[in-house]
Design a protein around this motif. Structure first.
Motif, PDB file in Angstrom:
ATOM      1  N   SER A  14      31.825  26.417 -27.852  1.00  0.00           N
ATOM      2  CA  SER A  14      32.970  27.094 -27.715  1.00  0.00           C
ATOM      3  C   SER A  14      33.912  27.008 -28.898  1.00  0.00           C
ATOM      4  N   THR A  15      33.232  27.551 -30.197  1.00  0.00           N
ATOM      5  CA  THR A  15      34.037  27.528 -32.005  1.00  0.00           C
ATOM      6  C   THR A  15      35.036  28.759 -31.464  1.00  0.00           C
ATOM      7  N   ASP A  16      35.124  29.347 -30.492  1.00  0.00           N
ATOM      8  CA  ASP A  16      36.801  29.698 -30.646  1.00  0.00           C
ATOM      9  C   ASP A  16      38.075  29.560 -30.372  1.00  0.00           C
ATOM     10  N   GLY A  17      37.334  28.578 -29.593  1.00  0.00           N
ATOM     11  CA  GLY A  17      38.924  27.277 -28.861  1.00  0.00           C
ATOM     12  C   GLY A  17      38.917  26.109 -30.135  1.00  0.00           C
ATOM     13  N   THR A  18      37.890  25.826 -30.510  1.00  0.00           N
ATOM     14  CA  THR A  18      37.908  24.415 -31.678  1.00  0.00           C
ATOM     15  C   THR A  18      38.162  24.921 -32.830  1.00  0.00           C
ATOM     16  N   VAL A  19      37.658  26.134 -33.329  1.00  0.00           N
ATOM     17  CA  VAL A  19      38.037  27.064 -34.354  1.00  0.00           C
ATOM     18  C   VAL A  19      39.837  26.925 -34.733  1.00  0.00           C
ATOM     19  N   ARG A  20      40.555  27.701 -33.461  1.00  0.00           N
ATOM     20  CA  ARG A  20      41.998  27.361 -33.211  1.00  0.00           C
ATOM     21  C   ARG A  20      42.857  26.285 -33.474  1.00  0.00           C
ATOM     22  N   ILE A  21      42.110  24.927 -32.455  1.00  0.00           N
ATOM     23  CA  ILE A  21      42.412  23.420 -32.739  1.00  0.00           C
ATOM     24  C   ILE A  21      42.614  23.157 -34.001  1.00  0.00           C
ATOM     25  N   HIS A  22      41.189  23.369 -35.113  1.00  0.00           N
ATOM     26  CA  HIS A  22      40.959  22.084 -36.101  1.00  0.00           C
ATOM     27  C   HIS A  22      41.907  22.966 -37.295  1.00  0.00           C
ATOM     28  N   ARG A  23      42.832  24.048 -37.424  1.00  0.00           N
ATOM     29  CA  ARG A  23      43.573  24.408 -38.433  1.00  0.00           C
ATOM     30  C   ARG A  23      45.057  23.636 -38.225  1.00  0.00           C
ATOM     31  N   TRP A  24      44.987  22.926 -36.892  1.00  0.00           N
ATOM     32  CA  TRP A  24      46.376  22.660 -36.988  1.00  0.00           C
ATOM     33  C   TRP A  24      46.313  20.872 -36.599  1.00  0.00           C
ATOM     34  N   SER A  25      44.975  20.387 -36.710  1.00  0.00           N
ATOM     35  CA  SER A  25      45.207  19.520 -36.527  1.00  0.00           C
ATOM     36  C   SER A  25      45.157  17.894 -37.887  1.00  0.00           C
ATOM     37  N   LEU A  26      44.560  18.798 -38.969  1.00  0.00           N
ATOM     38  CA  LEU A  26      45.288  18.442 -40.188  1.00  0.00           C
ATOM     39  C   LEU A  26      46.990  17.901 -39.978  1.00  0.00           C
ATOM     40  N   ILE A  27      47.372  18.593 -39.660  1.00  0.00           N
ATOM     41  CA  ILE A  27      48.912  18.562 -39.894  1.00  0.00           C
ATOM     42  C   ILE A  27      49.295  17.810 -38.905  1.00  0.00           C
ATOM     43  N   LEU A  28      48.551  17.969 -37.590  1.00  0.00           N
ATOM     44  CA  LEU A  28      49.341  17.186 -36.767  1.00  0.00           C
ATOM     45  C   LEU A  28      48.527  15.994 -36.881  1.00  0.00           C
ATOM     46  N   PHE A  29      48.123  15.207 -38.164  1.00  0.00           N
ATOM     47  CA  PHE A  29      47.520  14.392 -38.099  1.00  0.00           C
ATOM     48  C   PHE A  29      47.982  12.960 -38.929  1.00  0.00           C
ATOM     49  N   LEU A  30      49.040  14.213 -40.754  1.00  0.00           N
ATOM     50  CA  LEU A  30      49.811  13.678 -41.552  1.00  0.00           C
ATOM     51  C   LEU A  30      51.270  13.787 -40.579  1.00  0.00           C
ATOM     52  N   LEU A  31      52.117  14.546 -39.433  1.00  0.00           N
ATOM     53  CA  LEU A  31      52.921  14.676 -39.142  1.00  0.00           C
ATOM     54  C   LEU A  31      52.948  13.165 -38.268  1.00  0.00           C
ATOM     55  N   LEU A  32      51.866  12.920 -37.368  1.00  0.00           N
ATOM     56  CA  LEU A  32      52.097  11.440 -36.849  1.00  0.00           C
ATOM     57  C   LEU A  32      51.971  10.258 -37.348  1.00  0.00           C
ATOM     58  N   PHE A  33      51.253  10.779 -38.405  1.00  0.00           N
ATOM     59  CA  PHE A  33      50.879   9.507 -39.966  1.00  0.00           C
ATOM     60  C   PHE A  33      52.499   8.922 -40.240  1.00  0.00           C
ATOM     61  N   ALA A  34      53.157  10.127 -40.579  1.00  0.00           N
ATOM     62  CA  ALA A  34      54.503   9.875 -41.294  1.00  0.00           C
ATOM     63  C   ALA A  34      55.474   9.540 -40.422  1.00  0.00           C
ATOM     64  N   GLY A  35      55.598   9.838 -38.690  1.00  0.00           N
ATOM     65  CA  GLY A  35      56.228   9.107 -38.313  1.00  0.00           C
ATOM     66  C   GLY A  35      55.799   7.563 -37.691  1.00  0.00           C
ATOM     67  N   SER A  36      54.642   7.701 -37.538  1.00  0.00           N
ATOM     68  CA  SER A  36      54.173   6.066 -37.835  1.00  0.00           C
ATOM     69  C   SER A  36      54.820   4.908 -38.475  1.00  0.00           C
ATOM     70  N   LEU A  37      54.858   5.899 -39.685  1.00  0.00           N
ATOM     71  CA  LEU A  37      55.681   5.093 -40.422  1.00  0.00           C
ATOM     72  C   LEU A  37      57.628   4.920 -40.990  1.00  0.00           C
ATOM     73  N   LEU A  38      57.588   6.226 -40.115  1.00  0.00           N
ATOM     74  CA  LEU A  38      59.060   6.103 -40.399  1.00  0.00           C
ATOM     75  C   LEU A  38      60.106   5.065 -38.504  1.00  0.00           C
TER      76      LEU A  38
END
Length: 392
Positions: free
Chosen positions: A190-214
């Protein structure tokens, strides 16, 4: 496809006693040897990636296998199936503890479970020291981290020390030779769905981590932030989640309550990270299942987001010696972090007399010498608790 993956991982989640290494061996036997969902080379590539990334290696490996087999839906099914049995058991334990916490037998059992936890963490310290502190500079990092955290324990200092270790390791990276380029991994299903998500997963990881620190509030958002932050920083194995979470709940749970959950997580099937399920239920007693679900999702989510983000570029990252050097230094700092936790709260709350220290030491020596299964070790401590209770 999703249902078959869920059922397969649910069965493994009921049988997977013994910790991450036992889980990995079970996955290899199931998915490489028996079912042939992936070949041995692909399995090793996925395992190497999961061991390098922060997060629970065995659960990340299961998530990655589900991703390879059935795309994102397959990865989610794998996570749910593998985690569900221990999630339920840990929530039930949290609720039961509230009902029997004042019973004499429970108090004695809690004492012996803390001694069991001393044995487990001692083994983790020794194993991780041998694995991650082979170089003199890594031993120095571990010692520096341990001493600072023994005298100045805090969550903020843990984060600073881990980051500092990474910077120091990056600076030492000139002595590390680059690894040869690995063979490419096959693309997940299911590469189409996976590719769409992995492009944003690192950004989401960093945003959530920054939010957890605040975050500095209370309620479900604070619960999510605490566990998300811990899940983002667990380098070196599941035992490292102990110090990362302990400081965060120190003002809301007693050491006994926390260590009872940690000891119980060692003897449950499935991932040790379901300690979060127990903590979520204890911290939200009015809605234990909701609290447990929020904490469980939060602690696993960072590792899964990183798998989605890193898998497509894993081959390129493996060739970066500076990255490997930074990770090695962070792992060394993690050893020191775990040493500090072995001292407090484990030894300071579990050891009240000389014999209290003797029993976990003897149990650990026997465990290592005779390679006893974990259930045998658990049985010995439970039997000791029953004998202690009968003598009263």
């Amino acid at each position: 496809m999703m249902l078959s993956i869920f059922i397969c991982f649910l069965r493994l989640g009921c049988l997977s006693f013994g910790g991450p290494m036992a889980h990995i061996a079970l996955f290899r036997d199931e998915f490489v040897v028996k079912r042939a969902w992936l070949n041995a080379e692909t399995f090793q590539h996925l395992l190497a990636m999961c061991q390098l990334l922060p997060g629970p290696a065995s659960s990340q490996l299961g998530f990655a296998i589900g991703l390879q087999r059935g795309g994102l839906s397959g990865a989610i099914a794998a996570f749910l199936g593998f985690t569900l049995p221990s999630f339920i058991l840990m929530i039930v334990l949290a609720q039961a503890q509230a009902l029997v916490s004042d019973q004499p037998l429970f108090l004695i059992l809690g004492h012996w479970l803390k001694l069991f936890a001393v044995c487990i963490v001692l083994d983790a310290v020794v194993s991780l020291f041998r694995q991650f502190c082979r170089e003199p500079q890594h031993r120095l990092i571990a010692l520096f981290t341990a001493l600072l955290l023994v005298f100045m324990p805090s969550n903020a200092l843990q984060l600073v020390l881990l980051a500092l270790a990474g910077v120091v390791g990056y600076g030492w990276s000139a002595v590390h030779a680059a690894a040869p380029p690995p063979e490419p991994l096959p693309s997940p299903a299911s590469t189409d769905g996976t590719v769409r998500i992995h492009r944003w997963s690192l950004i989401l990881f960093l945003l959530l981590f920054a939010g957890s620190l605040l975050d500095s509030g209370t309620g479900y958002l604070s619960l999510f932030a605490l566990h998300y932050q811990a899940g983002s920083l667990v380098f070196g194995g599941g035992h490292v989640v102990l110090p990362l979470l302990q400081q965060g709940v120190a003002d809301r749970l007693t050491p006994d309550q926390f260590l009872n959950g940690y000891a119980a997580a060692q003897i449950m099937p499935g991932p040790m990270f379901t300690l979060a399920s127990y903590l979520g239920a204890m911290l939200v007693p009015s809605a234990p299942w909701a609290g447990g679900a929020v904490a469980t999702l939060a602690i696993f989510l960072p590792g899964f987001l990183l798998v989605l983000a890193i898998l497509p570029v894993w081959q390129q990252l493996q060739t970066q010696p500076r990255l490997r050097a930074a990770i090695s230094a962070i792992n060394a700092s993690v050893v020191g972090l775990l040493v500090a936790t072995l001292y407090h709260p484990l030894l300071t709350s579990a050891i009240t007399q000389v014999t209290d220290l003797l029993w976990p030491l003897l149990a650990w020596l026997a465990w290592r010498r005779y390679r006893l299964p974990i259930w045998v070790l658990v049985s010995l401590f439970l039997a000791a608790a029953l004998i202690d209770n009968a003598r009263l």
